[in-house]
Design a protein around this motif. Structure first.
Motif, PDB file in Angstrom:
ATOM      1  N   UNK A   7       0.792  -1.220   0.000  1.00 35.11           N
ATOM      2  CA  UNK A   7       0.000   0.000   0.000  1.00 35.11           C
ATOM      3  C   UNK A   7       0.825   1.270   0.000  1.00 35.11           C
ATOM      4  N   UNK A   8       2.132   1.173   0.196  1.00 34.07           N
ATOM      5  CA  UNK A   8       2.978   2.364   0.200  1.00 34.07           C
ATOM      6  C   UNK A   8       3.279   2.813  -1.217  1.00 34.07           C
ATOM      7  N   UNK A   9       3.624   4.083  -1.365  1.00 36.69           N
ATOM      8  CA  UNK A   9       3.966   4.632  -2.669  1.00 36.69           C
ATOM      9  C   UNK A   9       5.429   4.328  -2.959  1.00 36.69           C
ATOM     10  N   UNK A  10       5.684   3.637  -4.046  1.00 38.79           N
ATOM     11  CA  UNK A  10       7.042   3.231  -4.389  1.00 38.79           C
ATOM     12  C   UNK A  10       7.397   3.765  -5.770  1.00 38.79           C
ATOM     13  N   UNK A  11       8.695   3.974  -5.985  1.00 29.06           N
ATOM     14  CA  UNK A  11       9.146   4.412  -7.302  1.00 29.06           C
ATOM     15  C   UNK A  11       9.161   3.282  -8.307  1.00 29.06           C
ATOM     16  N   UNK A  12       9.267   2.042  -7.825  1.00 28.45           N
ATOM     17  CA  UNK A  12       9.258   0.850  -8.673  1.00 28.45           C
ATOM     18  C   UNK A  12       8.261  -0.135  -8.068  1.00 28.45           C
ATOM     19  N   UNK A  13       7.360  -0.643  -8.881  1.00 26.99           N
ATOM     20  CA  UNK A  13       6.287  -1.490  -8.378  1.00 26.99           C
ATOM     21  C   UNK A  13       6.304  -2.865  -9.018  1.00 26.99           C
TER      22      UNK A  13
END
Length: 561
Positions: free
Chosen positions: A350-356
């Protein structure tokens, strides 16, 4: 060959899915099949498809099967291309090593591909990855095949196939250049055949580039502008490669396989043509990886690193049997078993990541273990679809936006005159928004992948493709009725509230200089004069950047102090 293709097909099927970006292709294909041309919106010529060839192949499949919604077709076709590509690649490598038809071969590099979960997942995804794999494999197979039959016809066909690279993906022009150089070194043609091969390789890509410049008014697909594909972001790029290699300890099998590759080069040193062919994909892979690192990688875990991995493994997918090769094959097999069974990329939290991990994200978002069609995605925004259907059916010409907050507020306002569509939907999930709206309802892309203004914003790239929000002021200035006051709600867009002064400044900026010409290049009827003006001004238009602040943009393009 058959075993490798079958295993990839099975593993790809078990992890089948499509992503929201795949639905961007689906919407463009719907427009093509409806007779509106390769556009996302009827009233605006924007090239949203990074792979021109994939877009047109999907359109062909949709036409043949009488199915304008090609979301299901996209993952099936991608899986077929991936499996066929792996099979072709193994066969080509076998031909390279087994030149006397007496050598026993061991699986080696192909085990790396079979052990990596991202390879399975991107065998589908609905994107052009399967086509990319097939093109690289087919080019490699044809190059190796020339050792056995280097006729003029075979040389020209090989050159033509390699030349398709830029249409598969623009960055594959680098790989195509290396493969064409290898073709020339392997065949050593006379100048007549050299010119013929150059023509075979370049005619279709050059013709399409002329079409792109005249039709869209720029020299690259619009996602390349939105992702700042010309920038240098080396630190982020190296982090992207580490993000791919780290969870799977990929350095281990690659380090071991270097021994096999070094031994192969030693064995081929007396066969100059074979040595050239063995080095070509490795050089192409290194060059492609360097480009990926330069531009900062991607926001999808592993996706942009997979082509380079595939290329560098091509000469050693299978290797001649020896004691050393046998021991290394066992080591790689153990690694592949552990990798396939135990090692995973970090789960979505659920966190905002630069790479998913895109597949994990969309499985969680849709609630489906195999999201493989547009309907699965549209259900997540059913409330927005209901509003769009009601507004379009009632005759109201509205700009419609759904918020990203817990309430998912849906806000509407009247659109301005001059917009040809029945309404406009602000698309945060661009592919899903495109599929929930009829093709005569336009999509205002919030992230710039399909928006001529937002794609040129001067935002730094934090997450490729998701770094250029088209704020309230620009949305209202470009699409809303000027008589309608700005909506005060912060839910109207991610960027928050907006003032009348900001909207007025943005609207003025859109009427001045390069911004006005950009608007004309994509919205004016495509007469011969417009095509020529687009063609001759494409280079300049591609380089235009826009300050995201409306007041700064107004000063830059209108000269207002």
């Amino acid at each position: 060959m058959a075993a490798a293709a079958l295993l990839v097909a099975v593993l790809g099927y078990l992890t089948r899915w499509i992503c929201d970006d795949a639905l961007i292709y689906t919407r463009a294909v719907e427009q093509i099949l409806a007779g509106n041309g390769p556009v996302y919106n009827i009233g605006e010529r924007a090239e949203t498809s990074t792979s021109a060839l994939w877009q047109w192949l999907l359109a062909l499949a949709g036409f043949v099967f009488r199915q304008p919604d090609t979301s299901m077709i996209s993952w099936v076709l991608g899986l077929v291309f991936t499996a066929a590509g792996v099979g072709l690649a193994v066969d080509a490598t076998s031909r390279l090593h087994n030149w006397r038809n007496t050598t026993v071969l061991l699986p080696c590099g192909v085990l790396v591909l079979l052990g990596l979960r991202p390879v399975w997942e991107y065998a589908t995804s609905g994107l052009e990855t399967g086509l990319n794999t097939f093109w690289m494999a087919a080019s490699w197979w044809l190059l190796v095949r020339l050792r056995e039959r280097s006729s003029t016809k075979a040389t020209l066909f090989t050159a033509f196939t390699i030349g398709l690279g830029p249409l598969v993906r623009p960055d594959q022009a680098l790989v195509a250049a290396v493969f064409l150089a290898a073709l020339w070194l392997a065949v050593r043609p006379g100048w007549h055949l050299t010119l013929g091969a150059a023509g075979a390789a370049g005619t279709l890509p050059v013709a399409y580039e002329i079409f792109r410049m005249g039709f869209y008014g720029i020299i690259v697909p619009m996602p390349a502008l939105a992702k700042n594909a010309g920038e240098s972001m080396w630190t982020r790029g190296f982090a992207y490669v580490a993000d791919f290699a780290g969870p799977y300890l990929l350095w281990l099998p690659l380090a071991v396989l270097m021994v096999v590759f070094a031994r192969l080069l030693h064995c081929l040193k007396s066969r100059r043509t074979d040595l050239t062919l063995a080095l070509a994909p490795v050089a192409a892979g290194a060059l492609h990886l360097a480009y990926v690192v330069k531009v900062g990688g991607d926001y999808m875990h592993a996706r942009m690193a997979l082509p380079a991995l595939f290329l560098v493994l091509l000469p050693i997918l299978v290797v001649p049997r020896s004691r050393t090769a046998g021991a290394i094959a066992v080591v790689v097999m153990v690694w592949a078993s552990l990798c396939a069974g135990l090692w995973r990329y970090p789960a979505v939290d659920g966190s905002v990541r630069g790479i998913d991990d895109e597949r994990a994200y969309y499985v969680a978002w849709t609630g489906s273990s195999h999201p493989t069609d547009s309907a699965t995605y549209v259900r997540k925004l059913q409330g927005l679809k209901d509003v769009v259907t009601a507004e379009a059916g009632s005759g109201h010409r509205s700009l419609i936006y759904h918020g990203l907050g817990p309430a998912n507020d849906i806000i509407t306002t009247s659109i301005r005159t001059g917009i040809t569509e029945r309404g406009m939907v602000v698309g945060v999930y661009l592919g899903t928004a495109g599929m929930l709206a009829p093709i005569d309802v336009g999509i205002a892309d919030f992230w710039g992948l399909a928006n001529p203004i937002g794609s040129r914003f001067e935002f730094p790239t934090a997450k490729p493709g998701h770094s250029k929000p088209l704020g309230n002021a620009w949305l209202l200035a470009d699409y809303a009725d000027p008589a309608t006051p700005p909506h005060p709600s912060g839910n109207f867009a991610v960027s928050g509230t907006v003032t009348s002064e900001q909207v007025i400044a943005a609207r003025h900026a859109l009427s001045c200089g390069d911004l006005a010409e950009i608007q004309r290049s994509v919205r004016e009827p495509l007469t011969f004069k417009r095509f020529w003006d687009n063609l001759t001004g494409a280079w300049h238009r591609t380089r235009v950047t826009i300050p995201p602040d409306p007041f700064e943009a107004e000063r830059k393009f209108c000269g207002r102090p």
